[in-house]
Design a protein around this motif. Structure first.
Motif, PDB file in Angstrom:
ATOM      1  N   ASP A 142       0.656  -1.190  -0.306  1.00 53.19           N
ATOM      2  CA  ASP A 142      -0.003   0.083   0.345  1.00 53.19           C
ATOM      3  C   ASP A 142       1.289   0.743   0.101  1.00 53.19           C
ATOM      4  O   ASP A 142       1.311   1.646   1.314  1.00 53.19           O
ATOM      5  CB  ASP A 142      -1.177   0.158   0.944  1.00 53.19           C
ATOM      6  CG  ASP A 142      -1.948   0.654   1.260  1.00 53.19           C
ATOM      7  OD1 ASP A 142      -1.541   2.277   0.212  1.00 53.19           O
ATOM      8  OD2 ASP A 142      -3.274   0.977   1.915  1.00 53.19           O
ATOM      9  N   SER A 182       0.245   4.209   0.439  1.00 55.16           N
ATOM     10  CA  SER A 182      -0.244   5.496   1.024  1.00 55.16           C
ATOM     11  C   SER A 182       0.655   5.608   2.514  1.00 55.16           C
ATOM     12  O   SER A 182       1.000   6.149   3.518  1.00 55.16           O
ATOM     13  CB  SER A 182      -1.883   5.583   1.285  1.00 55.16           C
ATOM     14  OG  SER A 182      -2.013   4.386   2.140  1.00 55.16           O
ATOM     15  N   LYS A 183       1.374   4.229   2.825  1.00 61.09           N
ATOM     16  CA  LYS A 183       1.783   3.522   3.802  1.00 61.09           C
ATOM     17  C   LYS A 183       3.416   3.489   3.740  1.00 61.09           C
ATOM     18  O   LYS A 183       4.026   2.519   3.698  1.00 61.09           O
ATOM     19  CB  LYS A 183       1.271   2.529   4.690  1.00 61.09           C
ATOM     20  CG  LYS A 183      -0.260   2.558   4.521  1.00 61.09           C
ATOM     21  CD  LYS A 183      -1.246   1.127   4.965  1.00 61.09           C
ATOM     22  CE  LYS A 183      -2.389   1.306   5.549  1.00 61.09           C
ATOM     23  NZ  LYS A 183      -3.200  -0.120   5.544  1.00 61.09           N
ATOM     24  N   TYR A 190      -4.855  12.468   2.392  1.00 62.24           N
ATOM     25  CA  TYR A 190      -4.405  10.988   1.680  1.00 62.24           C
ATOM     26  C   TYR A 190      -4.263  11.479   0.173  1.00 62.24           C
ATOM     27  O   TYR A 190      -3.377  10.593  -0.535  1.00 62.24           O
ATOM     28  CB  TYR A 190      -5.852  10.594   1.882  1.00 62.24           C
ATOM     29  CG  TYR A 190      -5.667   8.521   0.860  1.00 62.24           C
ATOM     30  CD1 TYR A 190      -4.804   8.153   1.624  1.00 62.24           C
ATOM     31  CD2 TYR A 190      -5.785   8.573  -0.310  1.00 62.24           C
ATOM     32  CE1 TYR A 190      -4.585   6.109   0.982  1.00 62.24           C
ATOM     33  CE2 TYR A 190      -6.110   7.184  -0.980  1.00 62.24           C
ATOM     34  CZ  TYR A 190      -5.268   6.157  -0.059  1.00 62.24           C
ATOM     35  OH  TYR A 190      -4.868   5.175  -0.972  1.00 62.24           O
ATOM     36  N   SER A 191      -4.449  12.209  -0.629  1.00 57.10           N
ATOM     37  CA  SER A 191      -4.240  12.013  -1.955  1.00 57.10           C
ATOM     38  C   SER A 191      -2.582  12.727  -2.245  1.00 57.10           C
ATOM     39  O   SER A 191      -1.607  12.801  -2.411  1.00 57.10           O
ATOM     40  CB  SER A 191      -4.717  14.041  -2.617  1.00 57.10           C
ATOM     41  OG  SER A 191      -4.161  13.987  -3.685  1.00 57.10           O
ATOM     42  N   GLN A 232      -0.482  12.036   0.633  1.00 58.50           N
ATOM     43  CA  GLN A 232       0.374  10.791   1.017  1.00 58.50           C
ATOM     44  C   GLN A 232       0.897   9.823  -0.310  1.00 58.50           C
ATOM     45  O   GLN A 232       1.356   9.294  -0.337  1.00 58.50           O
ATOM     46  CB  GLN A 232      -0.607   9.679   1.825  1.00 58.50           C
ATOM     47  CG  GLN A 232       0.294   8.873   2.882  1.00 58.50           C
ATOM     48  CD  GLN A 232       1.358  10.199   3.797  1.00 58.50           C
ATOM     49  OE1 GLN A 232       0.878  10.569   4.117  1.00 58.50           O
ATOM     50  NE2 GLN A 232       2.220   8.808   4.578  1.00 58.50           N
ATOM     51  N   LEU A 233      -0.242   9.057  -1.096  1.00 59.35           N
ATOM     52  CA  LEU A 233      -0.194   8.766  -2.133  1.00 59.35           C
ATOM     53  C   LEU A 233       0.298   9.183  -3.535  1.00 59.35           C
ATOM     54  O   LEU A 233       1.149   8.377  -3.427  1.00 59.35           O
ATOM     55  CB  LEU A 233      -1.839   7.801  -2.841  1.00 59.35           C
ATOM     56  CG  LEU A 233      -1.714   6.754  -4.244  1.00 59.35           C
ATOM     57  CD1 LEU A 233      -0.802   6.134  -3.506  1.00 59.35           C
ATOM     58  CD2 LEU A 233      -2.656   7.126  -4.688  1.00 59.35           C
ATOM     59  N   SER A 251       4.433   8.789  -1.090  1.00 51.52           N
ATOM     60  CA  SER A 251       4.766   7.739  -2.022  1.00 51.52           C
ATOM     61  C   SER A 251       6.467   7.897  -2.563  1.00 51.52           C
ATOM     62  O   SER A 251       7.514   7.272  -2.769  1.00 51.52           O
ATOM     63  CB  SER A 251       3.890   6.908  -2.462  1.00 51.52           C
ATOM     64  OG  SER A 251       3.961   7.316  -3.727  1.00 51.52           O
TER      65      SER A 251
END
Length: 263
Positions: free
Chosen positions: A66, A68-69, A111-112, A114-115, A119
């Motif tokens: 994932d 985003s993590k 979140y946007s 983050q991804l 990343s």
């Protein structure tokens, strides 16, 4: 032209999309050059791609992650390093134009980022020891949205602008190590997701014609194969003195004079 990519370990993020997506097309193009693609993505479709590649005799792997993590990204980089001991090129390809605009929640905006941006930083940070060992290079997949804006997608626009900033920052940071950092900027490319979008909107065919009419070179969209070809050339030693560059593969859509578009 032999690009000299045989047996090179090339990590591609977000590459387990459907057949014909940009990441998947890059992976197939790498395999055709004899490289070793490493697919880093959260989609289980990657297991099937891994099996296909291994049946072709290619020592490729899928590392489910994932993106985003950051913790999962760190674990993925460590697994790749343990298996191959080096990374010859990292292609940060993951990206979702998610429509997190000014009306979105802060959670969706973050979140946007983050991804679509964090990343890239995390993947590069954790892969860097293996890139340094190989004197490899970094290629970021950017978007016209980072230059032009689009409307209604603040998170993606901010992320893609940031990706371009990181591209040149890393070119400066890593120049003493001989590590190149470049970005490919994409505008209108005919991918399965683009096809899905066109089919989802009213008067989609008319919208498609209006868009392609505005693309100066050939009045057509860029193919994923054309993008993959430029990616492979850029990460290869045929492009050994190119760093800190934004390479736009778009048929002149972003930069050429609109006066070209006369009837």
């Amino acid at each position: 032209m032999d690009l000299g990519l045989k047996d090179k370990v090339v990590v591609v993020t977000g590459a387990a999309g459907v057949k014909g997506s940009i990441g998947e097309t890059i992976v197939q193009s790498l395999a055709n050059e004899g490289a070793i693609p490493v697919i880093v993505c959260r989609n289980d479709r990657g297991y099937g791609y891994e099996e296909e590649l291994q049946k072709r005799g290619i020592d490729a792997i899928f590392v489910k992650t994932d993106l985003s993590k950051p913790d999962e990204i760190k674990a993925a980089a460590e697994r790749i390093g343990e298996k191959y001991g080096r990374i010859d090129a990292l292609i940060n390809n993951v990206g979702v134009n998610d429509g997190a605009g000014l009306d979105a929640s802060m959670k969706d905006f973050m979140y946007s980022l983050q991804l679509n941006l964090v990343s890239f930083f995390a993947m590069t940070k954790y892969c860097l020891p293996y890139i340094t060992k190989a004197k490899g290079n970094i290629l970021n997949i950017g978007s016209k949205v980072g230059l032009t804006g689009q409307g209604g997608t603040s998170g993606y626009a901010a992320s893609k602008g940031g990706v371009l900033g990181l591209t040149r920052e890393w070119a400066v940071d890593l120049i003493k190590e001989g590590i190149r950092s470049n970005a490919i900027i994409i505008a209108e490319s005919w991918t399965p997701s683009y096809d899905t979008w066109i089919k989802s909107i009213p008067n989609g065919e008319e919208k498609l014609k209006a868009i392609t009419k505005k693309i100066p070179l050939g009045n057509r969209m860029t193919t994923p194969e054309e993008i993959a070809d430029v990616c492979l050339f850029t990460i290869s030693e045929k492009s050994s003195h190119t760093t800190g560059q934004f390479i736009t593969v778009d048929g002149g859509y972003v930069h050429l004079d609109r006066a070209l578009l006369t009837e």
